[in-house]
Design an enzyme around this catalytic site. Structure first.
Site, mmCIF file in Angstrom:
data_model
loop_
_atom_site.group_PDB
_atom_site.id
_atom_site.type_symbol
_atom_site.label_atom_id
_atom_site.label_comp_id
_atom_site.label_asym_id
_atom_site.label_seq_id
_atom_site.Cartn_x
_atom_site.Cartn_y
_atom_site.Cartn_z
ATOM 1 C CG PHE A 239 -1.743 -1.298 1.318
ATOM 2 C CD1 PHE A 239 -2.617 -1.699 0.311
ATOM 3 C CD2 PHE A 239 -1.561 -2.129 2.402
ATOM 4 C CE1 PHE A 239 -3.310 -2.897 0.410
ATOM 5 C CE2 PHE A 239 -2.253 -3.332 2.506
ATOM 6 C CZ PHE A 239 -3.124 -3.717 1.514
ATOM 7 C CB THR A 633 -6.434 -10.910 -9.662
ATOM 8 O OG1 THR A 633 -6.194 -10.763 -11.065
ATOM 9 C CG2 THR A 633 -6.077 -12.320 -9.234
ATOM 10 N N GLY A 703 -4.333 -1.026 -9.182
ATOM 11 C CA GLY A 703 -4.110 -1.130 -7.737
ATOM 12 C C GLY A 703 -4.666 0.034 -6.936
ATOM 13 C CD GLU A 704 -1.389 3.375 -6.308
ATOM 14 O OE1 GLU A 704 -0.977 4.204 -5.515
ATOM 15 O OE2 GLU A 704 -0.752 3.026 -7.322
HETATM 16 MO MO1 MOS Z 1 1.396 2.812 -4.246
HETATM 17 S S1 MOS Z 1 0.817 4.032 -2.699
HETATM 18 O O1 MOS Z 1 1.906 3.969 -5.386
HETATM 19 O O2 MOS Z 1 2.677 1.945 -3.529
#
Ligand code: MOS
Length: 737
Positions: A239, A633, A703-704
């Site tokens: 994270f 995923t 991921g974000e």
């Molecule tokens: Mo992510 S917060 O860019 O590792």
């Protein structure tokens, strides 16, 4: 030559290839490598935020049976210092205290318990100075940062004239929004096992970046990067806090050298509040001006965030405002205030997560001021090109996201009047927000080997921080190689493997898939060339474009009788394996296109009117994120992002003692994150999006983006439910009473 239809596995909802290892305990994390003669390191941390160590008494600790060393600034070896890669670290070079929780010593013992006990016996006397802790009380000291924000953009950027645009507006919203310090809490804490073999250092480390850690550790220890090998095969969540090597990583290496044995150093949960980064506090002013029909005449997003006294970290809250809505006048700025705390760092969607809370809350306020539906207001300001760069989008499906999300959620049934929707005694609120995150990509390399037994191994440094890198890269490799997934092993997590970027900025899928795809294609092509040039092959003298690769065999497209297995080709040539290496890097596309993911978040909340308790009861998130590598995923990543956003909206808040600078809620009992009971069924939908410009596979990275817009959608839903606008996260019940 192509691979046949039977070979299409990219996108399929495959189970994780490492799932069995993970649930059976076979997956080894950084603190789980059985190394002979292991010892255990425990750090001592500063109890004050500013001043000097006047005296440190280690005698009692040294006398504990099994203790091998107590290392402090008095006896630590000289480190060669840093040249600036990553965040600055503290490795016991002097007696200066820069923040509470700074490591000021390491105890090494033959068992963890003995090291813990000995560490508790170390007596420290400080010359304490009054620290500056509270950013909000020190805004007069805000300054323009020296550094850049991502994509090498300056901290301040403007086009047009925002003051004129605001003056000309029929309706204005000018508000201040704040977000608190938040801490990462990956299930796996930071952990490093350091093993010296002669002058070579092996580190098993919990990291999002094996190569950046290698560089950083080499730099701090003053040795060549080639002498440092980092291995990180499994990471239990990152994270962002594992996106750079913090002090404890070189400290483990220093301690191992000192005792001449391997050292395992794990930070306890409590130790992770201070020395390993956090999401900084922000204060954000958003000014919006609009015509009566809802066209933005001006958009200003001015952010201030905290940094440390010795290092600079900019939380780029204004980044999305530069590209999300069309307006002739846009101004964004970033200021920093130095406080006596550790250096903040990236935390899931750094900038966009906290920035979108402010911007998307302000858009909701504007929608109410104009009496225009919040989705409609966003459509009226839809950016057909990047408004700051003037560049076309490489792809953008935001309109489809609003439409699909609105339909699935039932948005048109919403009565916009606050407090108009009820379920029995409960107030019901519906809110929405836009999600967006940039698409990053960095150079990456991979090696593909087709083995004599018809299997393949593909290697690329990289990391799997729980996101599914092993799985999706196995799929990409199998498809490129013309092999079934169960014949392909993808390996990562070792600096001896080809170089890749840090797993940050949601860039691993885009960067590593480009290299894996290329390496797989090259290996398959080279193998085919062997057959085509070989008189003994049934494919001899055929044209490559007439051949299909499937299931580990080459077939002639029109004559399926003519075929040959990979094994047969390698066997006839007496080859144990065939290897191809590929280096993939971004080209000129970033100069021609603006590259971003987009989405729409729709939230329902239920508020208990007398107690102010907020529950999220329903969620629809729709996203245009390029090609999906694995439907399962990918869905998990989006759900994870939204859950993280629910925590940000309603719970997460690191509380710091304003006098001593100590985090007071430094564990999972006091620092609240969402549990299952806090999370509703989350419906995630992907818009089918082809992006031919962005990278070979058209992958944007996921991921974000899931966390972006989430806190604003909840805040907007809470306003709709209650008529109370909370501009200060988290939205705890005291703010609603
Ligand atoms: Mo992510 S917060 O860019 O590792």
């Amino acid at each position: 030559m192509n691979t046949g239809d039977k070979n299409i596995v990219v996108g399929k909802p495959l189970n994780r290839v490492d799932g069995r290892l993970k649930v059976t305990g076979g997956a080894r994390y950084a603190a789980e490598f059985p190394v002979a003669k292991m010892t255990y390191g425990v750090t001592i941390q500063s109890a004050i935020a500013k001043g000097k160590i006047a005296q440190i008494d280690t005698k009692a600790a040294e006398q504990v049976p099994g203790v091998l060393a107590v290392i402090t600034h008095l006896n630590a070896p000289k480190a060669s210092g840093e040249k600036g890669g990553g965040h600055k670290v503290q490795v016991l070079q002097d007696n200066v205290i820069l923040y509470s929780g700074q490591h000021i010593g390491v105890v090494v013992a033959d068992t963890f318990e003995r090291a813990m006990y000995a560490a508790s016996l170390v007596q420290v006397r400080y010359d304490e100075e009054k620290p500056t802790i509270n950013m909000r009380e020190n805004l007069a000291k805000a300054y323009l940062p020296k550094g850049k924000i991502p994509r090498d953009e300056p901290p301040d950027l403007a086009h047009g004239n925002v003051n004129q645009g605001l003056a000309a507006a029929a309706v204005r919203v000018e508000q201040t929004y704040t977000t608190p310090v938040e801490n990462h809490n990956p299930m796996e804490p930071h952990a490093t096992t350091a093993v010296w073999q002669g002058d070579e250092l092996l580190l098993y480390d919990a990291t999002q970046g094996i190569f950046s850690t290698q560089k950083k550790v080499a730099e701090v220890l003053g040795i060549e990067p080639e002498k440092v090998r980092i291995m990180s095969y499994f990471v239990g969540g990152g994270f962002g806090c594992k996106g750079s090597a913090w002090s404890h990583v070189p400290l483990a290496a220093i301690a191992a050298k000192q005792v001449n044995r391997p050292v395992k150093l794990v930070l306890g949960r409590i130790q992770m509040y201070g020395p390993v980064g956090f999401r900084p506090e922000t204060i954000q002013q958003v000014s919006l001006g609009a015509t009566r029909d809802g066209k933005l005449t001006a958009l200003r997003h001015a952010g201030t965030s905290q940094t440390s006294t010795f290092d600079e970290f900019i939380e780029p809250v204004g980044k999305s405002a530069r590209m999300l809505y069309a307006s002739p006048n846009i101004e964004t700025s970033h200021r920093l205030v130095k406080v006596d705390q550790g250096t903040p760092t990236y935390m899931r969607a750094p900038g966009e997560a906290s920035g979108s809370f402010a911007l998307e809350s302000a858009m909701d306020e504007l929608a109410y001021a104009l009496n225009i539906d919040p989705v409609e207001l966003r459509l009226r300001n839809y950016a057909e090109v990047d408004p700051s760069k003037g560049l076309p989008w490489s792809s953008k499906s935001l309109r489809e996201c609003y439409k699909l999300g609105g339909e699935k959620f039932g948005w048109q049934k919403r009565n916009p009047q606050p407090r108009s929707m009820r379920d029995g005694n409960y107030l019901i609120g519906w809110g929405m927000a836009t999600a967006t995150y940039p698409t990053y990509r960095s150079p990456a390399s991979a090696i593909a080997q087709i083995m004599a037994d018809g299997t393949a191994v593909v290697r690329s440094g990289s990391q799997d921080i729980g996101t599914g890198t092993y799985t999706v890269m196995t799929q990409v490799a199998a498809e490129a190689l013309g092999l079934p997934v169960n014949k392909v092993r993808f390996e990562l997590g070792d600096t001896k493997m080809p170089q890749t970027p840090v797993s940050g900025g949601s860039q691993t899928a885009a960067s590593v898939s480009s290299a894996v795809h290329l390496a797989g294609n090259q290996a398959r092509s080279q193998l085919l060339q062997l057959a085509l040039a070989d008189q003994k092959s049934p494919l001899y003298s055929s044209k490559a474009e007439d051949v299909i690769a499937e299931n580990g065999s080459f077939f002639l497209k029109n004559k399926s009788s003519a075929s040959e297995t990979y094994q047969a080709i390698l066997a006839r040539h007496g080859m144990k394996m065939l290897e191809a290496r590929a280096d993939a890097k971004p080209g000129e596309e970033e100069k021609k296109f603006s590259m971003h993911s987009f989405g729409a978040q729709f939230a329902e909340v239920r508020v208990e009117p007398d107690l102010g308790e907020v529950r999220v009861t329903r969620w629809v998130g729709t996203f245009g994120v390029g090609r999906i590598l694995n439907a399962k995923t990918a869905n998990s990543q989006m759900i994870g992002g939204i859950v993280y956003g629910i925590g940000m909206a309603l719970m997460e808040h690191t509380l710091t003692d304003p006098n001593r600078g100590r985090v007071v809620n430094h564990d999972l009992a006091e620092y609240h994150v969402p549990v299952n009971a806090d999370v509703p069924d989350i419906e995630v939908l992907f818009v089918d999006e082809q992006d031919p410009h962005i990278n070979p596979l058209g992958v944007k990275g996921i991921g974000e983006i899931g966390i972006t817009g989430t806190a604003a959608a909840i805040a907007n839903a809470v306003y709709h439910a209650t008529g109370k606008r909370v501009r200060d996260l988290p939205i705890t019940l005291d703010k609603l009473l």
